[in-house]
Design an enzyme around this catalytic site. Sequence first.
Site, PDB file in Angstrom:
ATOM      1  N   GLU A   1       5.723  15.629   3.346  1.00  0.00           N
ATOM      2  CA  GLU A   1       5.873  16.631   4.408  1.00  0.00           C
ATOM      3  C   GLU A   1       7.197  16.558   5.152  1.00  0.00           C
ATOM      4  OE1 GLU A   1       3.818  13.998   4.250  1.00  0.00           O
ATOM      5  OE2 GLU A   1       3.502  13.055   6.204  1.00  0.00           O
TER       6      GLU A   1
ATOM      7  N   HIS B   1      -1.647  21.349   2.521  1.00  0.00           N
ATOM      8  CA  HIS B   1      -1.678  20.006   3.080  1.00  0.00           C
ATOM      9  C   HIS B   1      -0.337  19.641   3.725  1.00  0.00           C
ATOM     10  CE1 HIS B   1      -2.951  15.708   3.186  1.00  0.00           C
ATOM     11  NE2 HIS B   1      -1.643  15.508   3.047  1.00  0.00           N
ATOM     12  N   GLU B   2       0.730  19.805   2.962  1.00  0.00           N
ATOM     13  CA  GLU B   2       2.044  19.402   3.496  1.00  0.00           C
ATOM     14  C   GLU B   2       2.441  20.276   4.684  1.00  0.00           C
ATOM     15  OE1 GLU B   2       2.640  16.628   2.484  1.00  0.00           O
ATOM     16  OE2 GLU B   2       1.563  16.658   0.577  1.00  0.00           O
TER      17      GLU B   2
ATOM     18  N   HIS C   1       0.846  19.115   7.856  1.00  0.00           N
ATOM     19  CA  HIS C   1       1.542  17.969   8.460  1.00  0.00           C
ATOM     20  C   HIS C   1       2.607  18.398   9.480  1.00  0.00           C
ATOM     21  CE1 HIS C   1       0.123  14.267   6.651  1.00  0.00           C
ATOM     22  NE2 HIS C   1       0.319  14.682   5.413  1.00  0.00           N
TER      23      HIS C   1
ATOM     24  N   GLU D   1      -3.133  11.527   8.063  1.00  0.00           N
ATOM     25  CA  GLU D   1      -3.716  12.078   6.832  1.00  0.00           C
ATOM     26  C   GLU D   1      -5.116  12.664   7.007  1.00  0.00           C
ATOM     27  OE1 GLU D   1      -1.872  12.796   4.504  1.00  0.00           O
ATOM     28  OE2 GLU D   1      -0.138  11.487   4.825  1.00  0.00           O
TER      29      GLU D   1
ATOM     30  N   ASP E   1       1.700   0.357   2.418  1.00  0.00           N
ATOM     31  CA  ASP E   1       1.164   0.998   1.224  1.00  0.00           C
ATOM     32  C   ASP E   1      -0.190   0.412   0.806  1.00  0.00           C
ATOM     33  OD1 ASP E   1       1.893   3.144  -0.446  1.00  0.00           O
ATOM     34  OD2 ASP E   1       2.168   1.749  -2.117  1.00  0.00           O
TER      35      ASP E   1
ATOM     36  N   TYR F   1      -7.590   9.700   4.287  1.00  0.00           N
ATOM     37  CA  TYR F   1      -7.637  11.145   4.047  1.00  0.00           C
ATOM     38  C   TYR F   1      -9.056  11.686   4.221  1.00  0.00           C
ATOM     39  CZ  TYR F   1      -2.989  10.851   1.821  1.00  0.00           C
ATOM     40  OH  TYR F   1      -1.667  10.661   1.573  1.00  0.00           O
TER      41      TYR F   1
HETATM   42  N1  BES Z   1       2.476  11.909   3.399  1.00  0.00           N
HETATM   43  C1  BES Z   1       1.755  11.935   2.179  1.00  0.00           C
HETATM   44  C2  BES Z   1       2.406  11.140   1.082  1.00  0.00           C
HETATM   45  C3  BES Z   1       2.623   9.683   1.411  1.00  0.00           C
HETATM   46  C4  BES Z   1       1.677   8.944   2.095  1.00  0.00           C
HETATM   47  C5  BES Z   1       3.770   9.065   1.000  1.00  0.00           C
HETATM   48  C6  BES Z   1       1.913   7.604   2.380  1.00  0.00           C
HETATM   49  C7  BES Z   1       4.000   7.738   1.284  1.00  0.00           C
HETATM   50  C8  BES Z   1       3.069   7.004   1.976  1.00  0.00           C
HETATM   51  C9  BES Z   1       1.532  13.363   1.694  1.00  0.00           C
HETATM   52  O1  BES Z   1       1.290  14.263   2.724  1.00  0.00           O
HETATM   53  C10 BES Z   1       0.295  13.369   0.838  1.00  0.00           C
HETATM   54  O2  BES Z   1      -0.740  13.046   1.344  1.00  0.00           O
HETATM   55  N2  BES Z   1       0.429  13.723  -0.430  1.00  0.00           N
HETATM   56  C11 BES Z   1      -0.674  13.797  -1.361  1.00  0.00           C
HETATM   57  C12 BES Z   1      -1.108  15.207  -1.592  1.00  0.00           C
HETATM   58  C13 BES Z   1      -2.193  15.708  -0.727  1.00  0.00           C
HETATM   59  C14 BES Z   1      -2.607  17.096  -1.163  1.00  0.00           C
HETATM   60  C15 BES Z   1      -3.394  14.807  -0.630  1.00  0.00           C
HETATM   61  C16 BES Z   1      -0.215  13.277  -2.693  1.00  0.00           C
HETATM   62  O3  BES Z   1       0.975  13.038  -2.856  1.00  0.00           O
HETATM   63  O4  BES Z   1      -1.030  13.134  -3.580  1.00  0.00           O
HETATM   64 ZN    ZN Z   2      -0.539  13.928   3.640  1.00  0.00          ZN
END
Ligand code: BES
Ligand code: ZN
Length: 643
Positions: free
Chosen positions: A313, A337-338, A341, A360, A416, A424
Amino acid sequence: MRTKGFAPDRRTTIGLMAALMGTTFLTACEPKVEPASDDSAPLALVRSAKDVHSYADPNVARVRHVDLDLTADFRAKVLKGTAALTLQTAPTARQVVLDVKALDIEGVTDASGEPLKYALGTAHPIFGAPLTIELPQGAQKVVVKYKTTANTQALQWLDPSQTEGKKHPFLLSQGQSILTRTWIPTQDSPMVRQTYSAIIRVPAPLKAVMSAEMLTPDGEASPGNGDLRAYRFKMDQAIPPYLIALAIGDISFRPTGDRTGVYAERATITRAAVELEDLEKFVAAAEKLYGPYRWGRYDVLILPPSFPFGGMENPRLTFATPTILAGDKSLVSLVAHELAHSWSGNLVTNATWNDFWLNEGFTTYFENRIMEEMYGKDRALMLQSLGYSSLQETLAGAKEPGLTQLHTDLKGRDPDDGFSDIPYEKGAAFLRLLEQTYGRKKFDAWLKGYFTRYAFKSMTTAGFVEDLRETLLKGDPGAEDRLKLDEWLYKPGLPSNAIKPQSEAFAKVEAQVEAFTKGTPAKSLVTEGWVTQEWQHFIESLPETLSLEQMKDLDTAFAFTSSRNSEILFAWLKLAIAHRYEPALPALETFLTSQGRRRFVSPLYTALMAQKGWGVDMAKRVYAKARPLYHSVTRATVDETVK
Ligand code: BES
Ligand code: ZN
């Protein structure tokens, strides 16, 4: 002459501090500054939060603004240049502490170019090292001259062969959670919001884009710099540093409306623009729900296939994987989703990575509301239901109960480690409980108010509770118990008052699964008009005990192995591995070597490794080939599985 960094064992005051900071964080003895009014969190519990993943002590000296001047050297695969940091300091501040990791620090000066003393502490494998810079009385600016290195995890330098167009190289950055410190020396904490501006010098004909206002969309000649072109950017709204983002490549742009558009490699732009042609409507739907979009433009950048996430995002410019380009808009919930954010995460930001669910969980809830606005209740319920099933699966397989809490304790660990469906889907389930308890009208008013109250601020879980008590729960002393608030936020597992989404469409899908397992041939199943999510649910609901004949029957009837929809293919490949269904192996290998989205590749390697005597060799062979194509984030995860 520039002052060189000195080894921490030199017993100068600052060297000693740096040595200490190798194991512990700086504790300042100076009196604290009151944070400036624009980020003084209104809640006491938020003000006192501590970010255990940063060395900085922002109450002593805080980065307010970052000014980048960087040149992209595609031959050496480094960014080099300067980061000039504007600081806010306590009257007695003697130094500022930054987070740096895998950077080559060449020197530090004040605004006038006078060298400043600095020391780099011992590097921790996850957090990197504190860069402590001595501040002359009243200094408000430090300029760090540096280069990124081969170990800079945020950046992925792609060879032309890894792009869609195959002619030009590409660079992409991924800052979340604590990787910004591997390409920018700054205070890398989501509690330290900073504005930024940048000059990015890139070789023609490449183009640079950032999560900021683009001041020179076509670049400018860079006198005395050969064929370099300079691109200028500014982000005047204070953002957490994990949202500073950059991409460079053969990138072109297509507008999709007045304030929205799509960037992609020239070779992908048409496909991308068609898939995302409804972008303007998404923004309108989001605004209708929870108030004005506060960031000016909303554009989406479709990256080359090695981008490790579905989406990221980055403000004004969502970064997204090309695996959402299904050709029929069926995977656009990722953009919802993005976009969401832009409120939950970018306006109201998790104060620490232990509060990640505030980013999330809220966003997953909001995403689903946008999908409901755009595609109706049935589709929204299908998506909720898919999320709920994967939450159940994650809970069933969880190895560490603590990581199934919404509020986590990641002290000393990589943020991480807390990444899973829990923040989520458990987070979204909790907000749905609030919604259903108080009714949509009241809940929506509260959530809209929450985004307004804490816009451009950071939020902790405790701060969220404090807010709830003063708003939704006010005047009802029994409410917390009835909601099981404490259990939801601070205990593992899923509380008994979670509400299971009921999708009628999925009930019909389940009936077809049952018919199939009881002997109805695949081609006689009633699947007409099914959308992608119904197919996903169908595949995910099949038992792992099908015969080879049954697998073949499904594949013949529905051509799953040759599906061009990444979600359907992914679900099918997982099932195929569980059944040792060999006709799918060439497609599996192609999928694993043609994109690097962690959510797709990691579970497939895990599934292969679980098939002892059948899948392990393939996992190792394919990973050896694919690993160089993946971003460091994906590598780090798969390295834990395939070994
Ligand atoms: N912000 C996240 C991606 C992220 C989270 C990167 C933690 C690094 C550390 C992004 O908004 C996200 O959640 N992406 C998901 C897609 C979403 C539709 C659930 C993904 O990349 O799968
Ligand atoms: Zn996200």
